[in-house]
Scaffold this active site. Sequence first.
Site, short mmCIF file in Angstrom:
data_model
loop_
_atom_site.label_atom_id
_atom_site.label_comp_id
_atom_site.label_asym_id
_atom_site.label_seq_id
_atom_site.Cartn_x
_atom_site.Cartn_y
_atom_site.Cartn_z
N GLY A 103 28.50 -26.32 -2.74
CA GLY A 103 27.39 -25.73 -4.04
C GLY A 103 26.46 -24.52 -3.55
O GLY A 103 26.64 -23.97 -4.42
N ASP A 104 25.69 -25.72 -2.13
CA ASP A 104 24.83 -24.91 -2.40
C ASP A 104 25.16 -23.59 -1.44
O ASP A 104 23.88 -22.26 -1.49
CB ASP A 104 23.65 -25.60 -1.11
CG ASP A 104 23.62 -26.94 -1.38
OD1 ASP A 104 23.54 -27.63 -2.47
OD2 ASP A 104 23.04 -28.17 -0.91
P1 ADP Z 1 29.63 -28.59 -5.54
O1 ADP Z 1 29.34 -28.18 -3.93
O2 ADP Z 1 28.40 -28.44 -6.23
O3 ADP Z 1 30.66 -29.71 -5.95
P2 ADP Z 1 31.92 -26.58 -5.82
O4 ADP Z 1 33.01 -28.06 -4.94
O5 ADP Z 1 32.80 -25.98 -7.05
O6 ADP Z 1 30.80 -27.50 -5.67
O7 ADP Z 1 32.35 -26.22 -4.43
C1 ADP Z 1 32.09 -24.36 -4.71
C2 ADP Z 1 32.57 -23.46 -4.16
O8 ADP Z 1 33.20 -23.82 -2.59
C3 ADP Z 1 33.02 -23.43 -5.32
O9 ADP Z 1 33.19 -22.18 -6.00
C4 ADP Z 1 34.14 -22.86 -3.60
O10 ADP Z 1 34.30 -21.24 -3.18
C5 ADP Z 1 33.94 -23.48 -2.11
N1 ADP Z 1 35.10 -24.20 -2.25
C6 ADP Z 1 34.87 -25.61 -2.93
N2 ADP Z 1 35.63 -26.55 -2.30
C7 ADP Z 1 36.66 -25.55 -2.01
C8 ADP Z 1 38.30 -25.63 -1.82
N3 ADP Z 1 39.00 -27.05 -1.81
N4 ADP Z 1 38.84 -24.85 -1.06
C9 ADP Z 1 38.27 -23.32 -1.46
N5 ADP Z 1 37.29 -23.10 -1.55
C10 ADP Z 1 36.31 -24.43 -1.45
#
Ligand code: ADP
Length: 337
Positions: free
Chosen positions: A274-275
Amino acid sequence: MINTTEVGAVKLAALGEVMVELAPQASVQGQADGGRPLLAQSYAGDTYNTAVYIARGGVSVSYVTLLGDDPYSEEVLTRLAAEGIDTSAIARLPGRCPGLYMIQNTPDGERYFTYWRGEAPARELFADPTRREALKNHLLQMDCLYLSGITLAIMSAEARAELLAFLAAYRAQGGWVAFDSNYRPRLWASADAAREVVAQFLQQADMALLTFEDEQALWGDKRPGSCVKRNSGFGVTELVIKRGAEPVLLQVDGALTAIDVPPVSSVVDTTGAGDSFNAGYLAARLQGASPEQSIAAGNRCAARVIGHRGAIIPRADYMTAQQIQDCTGSAQVVTMV
Ligand code: ADP
């Protein structure tokens, strides 16, 4: 937004906390010293991670925190400077040292975090009246301020109220505020307390870059629709909702779209996903890209980071400023019903 391709022309300040990180080294875990892992020492923190990646994206970044006068604080400053980040607004508190956290990996791949951060100098952000006035003058030079729910959680209530009032004045002068709620229950006295503060700051945010999982934990959302509705109610005009591999939701001036996340073949470690998404989004957006193009940039930056171990990946493995600016036309937009 600012329309420029000149690297470093746009200025952003990120406010928050950077901690010392101790993480088990995967390759030797369980082998060293009768089963105890060897630990790799590094530095991380949500706004710090984002600051590093935004700077790599060609934006001129100032990191705002408080550190101590110990060797670890010294090394944080060295690392920030090595990323080309301005450290002039970082205050040093004598006799103090940064917070610390340890990562534990379980055999089934889960990660657990344990923190020692109760006395971290960053908790005094915006607290001292003399330092605060100097800091306000510094922040008024910026095109955009970036902060998170963690930044708010570690501050005193009085300092938060000062920051909130300052953000209103800052925005009145044309500055942009970008906010990620990054809800961490353990940092708040209660969920009610967190909701009250986060709601106040969302009302001063031009861009909200939220993670749906955190929104669910904080507000009890069953579906993304309720998250969108609530944030519209707060007056957020540019809303981005990250959902891991699921399409990113984007609402700009009331129009809601969903943008696909390109598949990542080998997800090694989602720390910093997310960062780094936020960093890619902001670097592109602040340098003239549309919100849709900026989401494509965010997705591509996050894809690099989750393909490697650790919150901060080597510069050679990350996107270049040029690659981020080139992230145009790659967004797949699906209009929501
Ligand atoms: P956080 O780190 O805040 O939990 P997320 O898990 O929603 O955030 O992920 C943030 C971003 O990272 C997503 O919008 C996407 O761009 C990328 N991302 C995270 N997990 C995946 C995945 N399994 N496959 C592809 N991209 C991912």
